[in-house]
Design a protein around this motif. Structure first.
Motif, PDB file in Angstrom:
ATOM      1  N   ASP A 123       0.810  -1.231   0.000  1.00 13.33           N
ATOM      2  CA  ASP A 123       0.000   0.000   0.000  1.00 13.33           C
ATOM      3  C   ASP A 123       0.837   1.272   0.000  1.00 13.33           C
ATOM      4  OD1 ASP A 123       0.645  -0.797   2.691  1.00 13.33           O
ATOM      5  OD2 ASP A 123      -0.767   0.684   3.435  1.00 13.33           O
ATOM      6  N   ARG A 207      -1.375   6.574   7.774  1.00 13.94           N
ATOM      7  CA  ARG A 207      -1.497   6.852   6.327  1.00 13.94           C
ATOM      8  C   ARG A 207      -0.879   8.208   5.997  1.00 13.94           C
ATOM      9  NH1 ARG A 207      -7.238   3.825   5.777  1.00 13.94           N
ATOM     10  NH2 ARG A 207      -6.379   1.793   6.332  1.00 13.94           N
ATOM     11  N   ARG A 220     -10.479  -0.565   3.234  1.00 14.03           N
ATOM     12  CA  ARG A 220      -9.908  -1.917   3.172  1.00 14.03           C
ATOM     13  C   ARG A 220     -10.869  -2.966   3.711  1.00 14.03           C
ATOM     14  NH1 ARG A 220      -5.230  -0.100   1.738  1.00 14.03           N
ATOM     15  NH2 ARG A 220      -3.822   1.167   3.003  1.00 14.03           N
ATOM     16  N   VAL A 276      -1.514   0.942  17.554  1.00 13.82           N
ATOM     17  CA  VAL A 276      -1.342   1.607  16.254  1.00 13.82           C
ATOM     18  C   VAL A 276      -1.305   3.129  16.359  1.00 13.82           C
ATOM     19  CG1 VAL A 276      -2.369  -0.338  15.002  1.00 13.82           C
ATOM     20  CG2 VAL A 276      -3.814   1.623  15.710  1.00 13.82           C
ATOM     21  N   SER A 277      -1.103   3.733  15.207  1.00  4.51           N
ATOM     22  CA  SER A 277      -0.901   5.180  15.132  1.00  4.51           C
ATOM     23  C   SER A 277      -2.017   5.966  15.811  1.00  4.51           C
ATOM     24  CB  SER A 277      -0.749   5.607  13.667  1.00  4.51           C
ATOM     25  OG  SER A 277      -1.880   5.228  12.906  1.00  4.51           O
ATOM     26  N   TYR A 316       4.640   3.150  19.044  1.00  7.14           N
ATOM     27  CA  TYR A 316       5.362   4.394  18.785  1.00  7.14           C
ATOM     28  C   TYR A 316       5.884   5.006  20.090  1.00  7.14           C
ATOM     29  CZ  TYR A 316       3.117   3.647  14.328  1.00  7.14           C
ATOM     30  OH  TYR A 316       2.711   3.062  13.156  1.00  7.14           O
TER      31      TYR A 316
HETATM   32  C1  PBG Z   1      -0.222  -1.809   5.893  1.00  2.70           C
HETATM   33  C2  PBG Z   1      -0.139  -1.343   7.298  1.00  2.70           C
HETATM   34  C3  PBG Z   1      -0.948  -0.405   7.920  1.00  2.70           C
HETATM   35  C4  PBG Z   1      -0.462  -0.275   9.225  1.00  2.70           C
HETATM   36  C5  PBG Z   1       0.608  -1.131   9.354  1.00  2.70           C
HETATM   37  N1  PBG Z   1       0.785  -1.803   8.170  1.00  2.70           N
HETATM   38  C6  PBG Z   1      -2.051   0.424   7.376  1.00  2.70           C
HETATM   39  C7  PBG Z   1      -3.274  -0.188   6.867  1.00  2.70           C
HETATM   40  O1  PBG Z   1      -3.510  -1.397   6.956  1.00  2.70           O
HETATM   41  O2  PBG Z   1      -4.057   0.576   6.318  1.00  2.70           O
HETATM   42  C8  PBG Z   1      -1.028   0.652  10.260  1.00  2.70           C
HETATM   43  C9  PBG Z   1      -0.148   0.926  11.435  1.00  2.70           C
HETATM   44  C10 PBG Z   1      -0.587   2.064  12.298  1.00  2.70           C
HETATM   45  O3  PBG Z   1      -1.684   2.638  12.153  1.00  2.70           O
HETATM   46  O4  PBG Z   1       0.209   2.440  13.156  1.00  2.70           O
HETATM   47  N2  PBG Z   1       1.035  -1.700   5.242  1.00  2.70           N
END
Ligand code: PBG
Length: 327
Positions: A123, A207, A220, A276-277, A316
């Motif tokens: 991606d 993203r 997705r 996650v982020s 993070y």
């Molecule tokens: C896909 C991927 C994503 C994340 C890690 N690997 C994004 C997605 O699936 O849309 C998200 C990680 C995060 O939000 O910290 N390569």
């Protein structure tokens, strides 16, 4: 006088008592730091929605990883941001792509002192921002994507990754990658499967970090899991282990503690969880306003993730918390 049968407060009285009886211990050994490396920049670029996290240059990445190793953080997971994107995401598998160059740099910098994990997806590298190649109808083509993942795995292993981490949620991705690695005498490269990965709104800041917009305002949901479903997580986890995953991951973390616990109860392999982020940014934003104590909330979150059963936490907060939590 009424007398309670059990005085539960007795063991909470002093910090030493609490330390002695703590069931869950969060340590630096549990943490993996996600890092971004961007092609074609000369200075690290801040990411507005991820305060304190940057898109690294190759040089600043080397420095960051050396610091993380000094702090005792045992692993990093690397994401590449290419200068140009294309339909099939060649930046994921080209031998001279930014993520491969950076992996080789880091292997040279830290040797075996730190585990190098490479996120394996397309991606970040595709013009349309999906995790696979598209059919003419615009759908993500599962099996054509597997071939690209196999190439990416080989390129990452060649560049020095200890572990490749397929995150695209294609069916059969672990088997395809294992077969490709074994076919190239890369039996010792391990696979961390993003096994139970949800179509979450918490990936927004990520993203921004990798400059991904999904074409046509898409999402997705056609390949990542529905947040309404827990049971299919175990089907995903079992399938990935049967296909050869060495470790499995649940993602995001805090909204899926039930899934982490169920996974831990089901399997014998190490279980990772990705804080996650969006989970990071919510804490940072509220702390910035003075509404919460950021580091305290971060510790509480990560402790909960560990208590639920995660052995490894991608976060993070790794660098910020490493000096605080110790070994
Ligand atoms: C896909 C991927 C994503 C994340 C890690 N690997 C994004 C997605 O699936 O849309 C998200 C990680 C995060 O939000 O910290 N390569």
């Amino acid at each position: 006088m009424a007398f309670p049968e059990r005085r539960l407060r007795r063991l909470r009285r002093t910090p030493a008592l609490r330390r002695l009886v703590a069931e869950t211990r969060l340590g630096v050994d549990d943490l993996v730091a996600p890092l971004f490396v961007r092609e074609g920049i000369s200075e690290p670029q801040p990411i507005a929605s991820l305060p304190g996290v940057v898109q690294h240059t190759r040089e600043s990445l080397r420095k960051e990883v050396a610091e993380l190793a000094d702090l005792g953080v045992p692993g990093v997971i690397l994401f590449g941001v290419p200068a140009t994107k294309d339909e099939e995401g060649s930046g994921a598998w080209a031998p001279d792509a930014i993520v491969q160059l950076a992996l080789a740099d880091l292997r040279a910098e830290v040797g075996d002192a730190l585990v190098l994990i490479a996120d394996l997806c397309v991606d970040e590298y595709t013009t349309h921002g999906h995790c696979g190649v598209l059919t003419e109808a615009g759908e993500v083509d599962n099996d054509a994507t597997l071939q690209i993942y196999a190439r990416a795995a080989l390129a990452q292993a060649e560049a020095g990754a200890d572990i490749v981490a397929p995150s695209g949620m294609m069916d059969g991705q672990v088997a395809a990658i294992r077969a490709a690695l074994d076919g190239a005498q890369r039996e010792s490269t391990a696979i961390l499967a993003y096994a139970a990965k949800y179509a979450s709104a918490l990936y927004g800041p990520f993203r921004d970090a990798v400059d991904v917009q999904i074409a046509g305002g898409g999402d997705r949901r056609g390949y990542q899991q529905d947040p309404a479903n827990a049971r299919e997580s175990l089907a995903e986890v079992r399938a990935d282990i049967a296909e050869g995953a060495d470790l499995v991951m649940v993602k995001p973390a805090l909204a899926y503690l039930d899934v982490i616990a169920a996974t831990r109860a089901e399997v014998d392999v190490p279980v990772a969880a990705y804080h996650v982020s969006g989970e990071y940014s919510m804490i940072k934003a509220a702390a910035e306003r003075g509404w919460i104590d950021g580091p305290a909330v971060a510790l509480e979150h990560l402790t909960a993730v560990k208590r639920a059963g995660a052995d490894i936490i991608l976060t993070y907060f790794a660098k910020e918390l490493a000096p605080v939590i110790g070994r």
